[in-house]
Design an enzyme around this catalytic site. Structure first.
Site, PDB file in Angstrom:
ATOM      1  N   CYS A  69       0.793  -1.240   0.000  1.00  0.00           N
ATOM      2  CA  CYS A  69       0.000   0.000   0.000  1.00  0.00           C
ATOM      3  C   CYS A  69       0.825   1.291   0.000  1.00  0.00           C
ATOM      4  O   CYS A  69       0.556   2.178  -0.820  1.00  0.00           O
ATOM      5  CB  CYS A  69      -0.975   0.035   1.166  1.00  0.00           C
ATOM      6  N   ARG A  82       5.925 -11.593   5.584  1.00  0.00           N
ATOM      7  CA  ARG A  82       5.309 -11.433   6.896  1.00  0.00           C
ATOM      8  C   ARG A  82       5.767 -12.553   7.808  1.00  0.00           C
ATOM      9  O   ARG A  82       5.809 -13.707   7.391  1.00  0.00           O
ATOM     10  CB  ARG A  82       3.781 -11.458   6.786  1.00  0.00           C
ATOM     11  N   GLN A 112       0.958 -10.891  -3.380  1.00  0.00           N
ATOM     12  CA  GLN A 112      -0.434 -10.435  -3.361  1.00  0.00           C
ATOM     13  C   GLN A 112      -0.808  -9.929  -4.741  1.00  0.00           C
ATOM     14  O   GLN A 112       0.001  -9.266  -5.388  1.00  0.00           O
ATOM     15  CB  GLN A 112      -0.587  -9.259  -2.399  1.00  0.00           C
ATOM     16  N   ASP A 153      -2.457  -7.344  -5.660  1.00  0.00           N
ATOM     17  CA  ASP A 153      -2.886  -6.185  -4.903  1.00  0.00           C
ATOM     18  C   ASP A 153      -3.339  -5.058  -5.821  1.00  0.00           C
ATOM     19  O   ASP A 153      -2.847  -4.941  -6.936  1.00  0.00           O
ATOM     20  CB  ASP A 153      -1.682  -5.714  -4.085  1.00  0.00           C
ATOM     21  N   HIS A 200      -4.908  -0.735  -5.453  1.00  0.00           N
ATOM     22  CA  HIS A 200      -5.439   0.375  -4.656  1.00  0.00           C
ATOM     23  C   HIS A 200      -6.140   1.340  -5.582  1.00  0.00           C
ATOM     24  O   HIS A 200      -5.623   1.671  -6.642  1.00  0.00           O
ATOM     25  CB  HIS A 200      -4.304   1.057  -3.883  1.00  0.00           C
ATOM     26  N   LYS A 244     -15.041  -3.287   5.390  1.00  0.00           N
ATOM     27  CA  LYS A 244     -14.515  -4.118   4.295  1.00  0.00           C
ATOM     28  C   LYS A 244     -15.478  -5.243   3.969  1.00  0.00           C
ATOM     29  O   LYS A 244     -16.366  -5.562   4.758  1.00  0.00           O
ATOM     30  CB  LYS A 244     -13.162  -4.710   4.670  1.00  0.00           C
ATOM     31  N   HIS A 291      -8.454  -0.631  -0.767  1.00  0.00           N
ATOM     32  CA  HIS A 291      -7.457  -1.698  -0.963  1.00  0.00           C
ATOM     33  C   HIS A 291      -8.229  -2.896  -1.481  1.00  0.00           C
ATOM     34  O   HIS A 291      -9.333  -3.166  -1.017  1.00  0.00           O
ATOM     35  CB  HIS A 291      -6.819  -2.164   0.350  1.00  0.00           C
TER      36      HIS A 291
END
Ligand code: ZN
Length: 540
Positions: free
Chosen positions: A243, A272, A290, A292, A294, A374, A420
């Site tokens: 992000c 992680r 990911q 991912d 945004h 979310k 996100h």
């Protein structure tokens, strides 16, 4: 001791001074059947704790004394069935004959009171259903899940390795065949994102600690981040999320309301920290990619964006062969940032978007992150298991933290809203799900090897290679084994490797410039010319 959630069956912990053997389990099952057949009632009685202590002391049940010690009430309930007596809160079925179908699933060690300094008990677990049919379905699913276990199939089909002793726990290496599947996934993913108005980003794997302090991860996400490293006297950290990089990309220029929404996507590998004990194949790892994205938009664009994102999620998941979804909407928790009115507005937008796509959903009241509501989209696989994959998360916090702005119609600075979003979640985990869904027999478009060309005799090899070349030029993943094995053996190998199409080349096929086509499901599609073959592959 006692029942677990019904969906997971039941268990009973015992201590007989030796391990419970499979023969013991058979004996216990036989005894259970006798009890069921006897159809004797479960009789409840309430006794004082005093009496209960006496009763279980007489029976030599020393663990019951401890259970009684923790029960605060003065009166406890006891159940009796066919001479057996046990301390139990209930409820029970009235008679043992009401138990229709059951099975003991196994034994495992379990510390008394989950305390590793106490006695190790033997936990016998089992499952019960209302009918033999339901039990059979359940047992079949367990068997099938074992057979499809991606941890077994992955290395067997040369797709990936994980936790190599020289690499480290929870770190994944994609082998060439797995990498082909991944490339097919990524190609589709990128193509779809460009078509849906996203830009692609690539961001670094490490960044200064300051970045994570600004984003708040340093304070709120520290236990999932790896220890910092020093480079030129500066502290850097492996990225746990993508992000902040996307936010900085947004801030790279001055933004006008006309440019919004801005949609950035990245196949971003994040790291992680997970405890060594919880790592599980591709499902739980320490490094993963990911898918991912945004989205930065104006408030008046939120409805439209959420609607698009959900539609996009469904299109992509369906492409991978899934058709059953369940959604949960997590709303404002007790501790939150932003304006309650903004929360309400965006929760309503999320709900409208879910309803427009006619998805079954439940509301997790107060279950949102502190920075925004979310939705999570779970998919149901063919073994009826639910997998959490997609998340769409609104964020009222980061635009503040990073002082994000755009110039609105009045020429003033205004904060954008941030969404996100991940569709597949993690490529590694999604690969694990796909392997199990298809038991390694990937659909044609994903198969690491789509076509195998099989020469009956060595004299057919030249033409086989030629055919392989035309297929490759047409964009298909084809391969010709060069060994002089018998055709039967070659077919068996291709079958084991779960290759969707096998092209058999003999004298006749060589002469007619084509191949006899077999599928991995043993279907014989007959002779096809080169041109017909390529068209057929295109239609797969
Ligand atoms: Zn994010």
């Amino acid at each position: 001791m006692g029942p677990k959630d019904h969906s997971e069956g039941f268990y009973y912990d015992i201590d007989i001074g030796r391990p419970v053997t499979p023969e013991d389990l058979n004996k216990i099952e036989r005894q259970m059947r006798r009890i069921v057949k006897g159809n004797r009632p479960f009789e409840r009685s309430e006794v004082s704790k005093e009496e209960a202590y006496k009763l279980f002391a007489e029976l030599g049940q020393r663990y019951k004394k401890e259970i009684l010690d923790w029960i605060p009430d003065d009166i406890v309930s006891v159940y009796r069935n066919d001479g057996f007596v046990d301390l139990c809160r209930g409820p029970h079925v009235e008679k043992s004959g009401q138990i229709k179908a059951f099975k003991l699933l196994g034994v495992s060690g379990s510390y008394w009171r989950a305390d590793k300094d106490r006695e190790m008990l033997q936990r016998i677990s089992g499952i019960a259903f209302n009918s033999q049919e339901e039990l059979d379905t359940y047992l079949h699913r367990i068997e099938e899940a074992k057979k499809r276990d991606h941890r077994k199939l992955g290395p067997q089909l040369d797709l990936f390795t994980v936790s190599d002793p020289l690499i480290g726990p929870g770190l994944v290496t994609w082998l060439p065949k797995g990498a082909r599947v991944r490339v097919a996934m990524e190609d589709y993913w990128r193509d779809m994102h460009f078509k849906h108005g996203y830009e692609m980003l690539f961001s670094p794997h490490i960044a200064k600690s300051e970045l994570w302090k600004t984003s708040g991860h340093w304070d709120f996400y520290r236990e999932s981040m790896f220890s910092p490293m020093k480079i030129d006297e500066q502290e850097y950290v492996l990225k746990p999320m993508n992000c902040p990089f996307h936010i900085l990309t947004y801030k790279h220029g001055l933004r006008s309301y006309r440019e919004l929404p801005i949609r950035y996507a990245e196949l971003g590998t994040v790291y992680r920290y997970e405890l060594a004990g919880v790592m599980h194949g591709l499902m739980r790892v320490r490094g993963f990619t990911q898918d991912d994205a945004h989205i930065f938009c104006r408030w008046d664009q939120i409805d439209d964006e959420l609607d698009r994102v959900i539609g996009f999620v469904l299109t992509v998941l369906r492409k991978f062969g899934f058709s059953k979804f369940e959604v949960s909407l997590s709303t404002m928790p007790e501790k939150y940032v932003g304006e309650p009115a903004d929360w309400k507005k965006s929760e309503a937008s999320l709900k409208r978007a879910i309803e427009r796509h006619e998805l079954p959903f439940e509301i997790d009241e107060g279950g949102g992150a502190f920075y925004g509501p979310k939705i999570d989209i779970k998919l149901r696989d063919s073994l009826d298991r639910l997998w959490q994959c997609s998340t769409i998360q609104l964020d009222f916090n980061n635009p503040e933290r990073f002082d994000m702005n755009f110039i609105n119609t009045e020429g003033e600075q205004e904060r954008p809203v941030m969404i996100h979003r991940a569709l597949l979640g993690s490529l590694e985990r999604f690969m694990g799900i796909l392997i199990e869904e298809y038991a390694g027999a990937f659909p044609f478009w994903l198969a690491p090897e789509q076509v195998r060309v099989l020469a009956i005799a060595d004299r057919h090899l030249d033409y086989a290679k030629e055919l392989e070349k035309s297929l490759k030029e047409a964009g298909f993943r084809a391969h010709t084994p060069m060994a002089s094995d018998k055709l039967g053996a070659k077919i068996r190998d291709a079958q084991m490797a779960k290759v969707p199409l096998m092209l058999v080349i003999g004298d006749k096929e060589l002469e007619d410039r084509g191949a006899t086509v077999r599928t991995r499901t043993r279907e014989d599609l007959g002779f096809m010319s080169e041109e017909q073959l390529i068209n057929y592959c295109k239609s797969c």
